[in-house]
Design a protein around this motif. Structure first.
Motif, PDB file in Angstrom:
ATOM      1  N   UNK A  38      10.021  -9.575  -2.116  1.00  0.00           N
ATOM      2  CA  UNK A  38       9.539  -8.293  -1.596  1.00  0.00           C
ATOM      3  C   UNK A  38       8.746  -7.525  -2.651  1.00  0.00           C
ATOM      4  N   UNK A  39       9.076  -7.773  -3.919  1.00  0.00           N
ATOM      5  CA  UNK A  39       8.362  -7.125  -5.025  1.00  0.00           C
ATOM      6  C   UNK A  39       7.066  -7.856  -5.386  1.00  0.00           C
ATOM      7  N   UNK A  40       6.796  -8.945  -4.674  1.00  0.00           N
ATOM      8  CA  UNK A  40       5.591  -9.714  -4.943  1.00  0.00           C
ATOM      9  C   UNK A  40       5.772 -10.822  -5.958  1.00  0.00           C
ATOM     10  N   UNK A  41       7.016 -11.085  -6.345  1.00  0.00           N
ATOM     11  CA  UNK A  41       7.313 -12.156  -7.300  1.00  0.00           C
ATOM     12  C   UNK A  41       7.838 -13.350  -6.512  1.00  0.00           C
ATOM     13  N   UNK A  42       6.945 -14.224  -6.136  1.00  0.00           N
ATOM     14  CA  UNK A  42       7.306 -15.317  -5.241  1.00  0.00           C
ATOM     15  C   UNK A  42       8.036 -16.429  -5.996  1.00  0.00           C
ATOM     16  N   UNK A  43       9.265 -16.657  -5.580  1.00  0.00           N
ATOM     17  CA  UNK A  43      10.071 -17.760  -6.096  1.00  0.00           C
ATOM     18  C   UNK A  43      10.748 -18.426  -4.914  1.00  0.00           C
ATOM     19  N   UNK A  44      10.943 -19.728  -5.002  1.00  0.00           N
ATOM     20  CA  UNK A  44      11.734 -20.379  -3.962  1.00  0.00           C
ATOM     21  C   UNK A  44      12.968 -21.009  -4.594  1.00  0.00           C
ATOM     22  N   UNK A  45      13.896 -21.380  -3.743  1.00  0.00           N
ATOM     23  CA  UNK A  45      15.189 -21.872  -4.215  1.00  0.00           C
ATOM     24  C   UNK A  45      15.041 -23.132  -5.063  1.00  0.00           C
ATOM     25  N   UNK A  46      14.098 -23.994  -4.712  1.00  0.00           N
ATOM     26  CA  UNK A  46      13.923 -25.253  -5.443  1.00  0.00           C
ATOM     27  C   UNK A  46      13.566 -24.994  -6.903  1.00  0.00           C
ATOM     28  N   UNK A  47      12.750 -23.975  -7.155  1.00  0.00           N
ATOM     29  CA  UNK A  47      12.378 -23.642  -8.532  1.00  0.00           C
ATOM     30  C   UNK A  47      13.598 -23.192  -9.339  1.00  0.00           C
ATOM     31  N   UNK A  48      14.405 -22.355  -8.718  1.00  0.00           N
ATOM     32  CA  UNK A  48      15.595 -21.843  -9.400  1.00  0.00           C
ATOM     33  C   UNK A  48      16.593 -22.968  -9.633  1.00  0.00           C
ATOM     34  N   UNK A  49      16.786 -23.811  -8.630  1.00  0.00           N
ATOM     35  CA  UNK A  49      17.719 -24.928  -8.757  1.00  0.00           C
ATOM     36  C   UNK A  49      17.282 -25.884  -9.859  1.00  0.00           C
ATOM     37  N   UNK A  50      15.978 -26.067 -10.008  1.00  0.00           N
ATOM     38  CA  UNK A  50      15.466 -26.941 -11.068  1.00  0.00           C
ATOM     39  C   UNK A  50      15.810 -26.383 -12.445  1.00  0.00           C
ATOM     40  N   UNK A  51      15.794 -25.064 -12.575  1.00  0.00           N
ATOM     41  CA  UNK A  51      16.156 -24.438 -13.850  1.00  0.00           C
ATOM     42  C   UNK A  51      17.644 -24.604 -14.143  1.00  0.00           C
ATOM     43  N   UNK A  52      18.450 -24.633 -13.094  1.00  0.00           N
ATOM     44  CA  UNK A  52      19.898 -24.740 -13.275  1.00  0.00           C
ATOM     45  C   UNK A  52      20.354 -26.169 -13.513  1.00  0.00           C
ATOM     46  N   UNK A  53      19.609 -27.138 -12.990  1.00  0.00           N
ATOM     47  CA  UNK A  53      20.054 -28.524 -13.115  1.00  0.00           C
ATOM     48  C   UNK A  53      21.364 -28.710 -12.368  1.00  0.00           C
ATOM     49  N   UNK A  54      22.391 -29.181 -13.071  1.00  0.00           N
ATOM     50  CA  UNK A  54      23.696 -29.389 -12.449  1.00  0.00           C
ATOM     51  C   UNK A  54      24.603 -28.174 -12.584  1.00  0.00           C
ATOM     52  N   UNK A  55      24.123 -27.118 -13.241  1.00  0.00           N
ATOM     53  CA  UNK A  55      24.926 -25.909 -13.395  1.00  0.00           C
ATOM     54  C   UNK A  55      24.954 -25.110 -12.096  1.00  0.00           C
ATOM     55  N   UNK A  56      25.926 -24.217 -11.991  1.00  0.00           N
ATOM     56  CA  UNK A  56      25.982 -23.291 -10.868  1.00  0.00           C
ATOM     57  C   UNK A  56      24.913 -22.231 -11.078  1.00  0.00           C
ATOM     58  N   UNK A  57      24.105 -21.992 -10.068  1.00  0.00           N
ATOM     59  CA  UNK A  57      22.974 -21.077 -10.209  1.00  0.00           C
ATOM     60  C   UNK A  57      23.454 -19.644 -10.407  1.00  0.00           C
TER      61      UNK A  57
END
Length: 221
Positions: A38-57
């Motif tokens: 909503x703030x114009x910072x487009x992120x999707x779940x796949x990008x965040x999950x990639x940063x977490x790897x096997x960790x809990x997001x």
């Protein structure tokens, strides 16, 4: 935070409680991403999950995704601008009440210890009153040795633990990407948790606790 030492991770109450926490965390992550979009910072779940790897997001992984997208240049900036409490993408998280956490830890055979208590209350008298309340609920110890404490704060907590008959523990508060300047077990480099903290903790857990291992360490229980 309430720390649990020596608890059975497979205990039904632990599994049920952690399930609720994980569900709450997943909901929170979704809400944070919605706010960022909503703030114009487009992120999707796949990008965040990639940063977490096997960790809990968690928020540090969302912050890393913001860095990867060049929305911010550093972890601190991500939190200061968007993710910290009071910032536009902050969402409060589900948490167990202290009495729930203490009960869960004790029923699972562990010892409940309050983490870095000066982060909870800085006034000595109110802190002692709060600790007495938690002790009545089953709190067993205080994290008196901590990366960010002054020597004076450590002494205050050691004296308080002795007065209340609580165990003493220590910890670096290592949080990986969230606190990159803190090393596991060493804090900012000079943290030294005394070996004398261990025997009383082991004694409180009992000699038959299967979740306690002390490799290459001889300790009289």
């Amino acid at each position: 935070h309430i720390l649990g030492y020596g608890l059975d991770p497979h205990h039904p109450l632990v599994q049920e409680s952690l399930g609720r926490v994980l569900e709450g965390r997943a909901w929170r992550n979704e809400q944070i991403l919605e706010k960022l979009n909503e703030l114009g910072l487009e992120l999707d779940w796949a990008e965040v999950q990639a940063c977490a790897g096997e960790d809990i997001v968690g928020r540090p992984h969302i912050a890393q995704a913001l860095i990867d997208r060049d929305y911010v240049s550093a972890m601190d900036e991500a939190f200061d601008k968007y993710l910290a409490k009071g910032r536009p993408a902050y969402v409060d998280r589900y948490r167990l009440y202290p009495e729930e956490g203490i009960r869960m830890i004790r029923e699972a055979g562990g010892v409940a210890v309050i983490a870095h208590p000066f982060s909870w209350e800085t006034d000595d008298a109110r802190l002692e009153a709060g600790l007495r309340t938690l002790q009545a609920l089953g709190l067993g110890g205080i994290e008196a040795v901590y990366s960010e404490y002054t020597p004076e704060q450590t002494v205050t907590l050691l004296r308080l633990a002795k007065r209340l008959g609580l165990l003493v523990t220590g910890g670096s508060d290592y949080h990986g990407l969230a606190k990159p300047d803190i090393a596991l077990g060493r804090g900012f480099g000079a943290l030294d948790v005394p070996d004398t903290c261990l025997p009383p903790l082991l004694a409180a857990l009992g000699p038959d606790n299967p979740w306690v291992t002390t490799p290459n360490l001889k300790v009289e229980r």
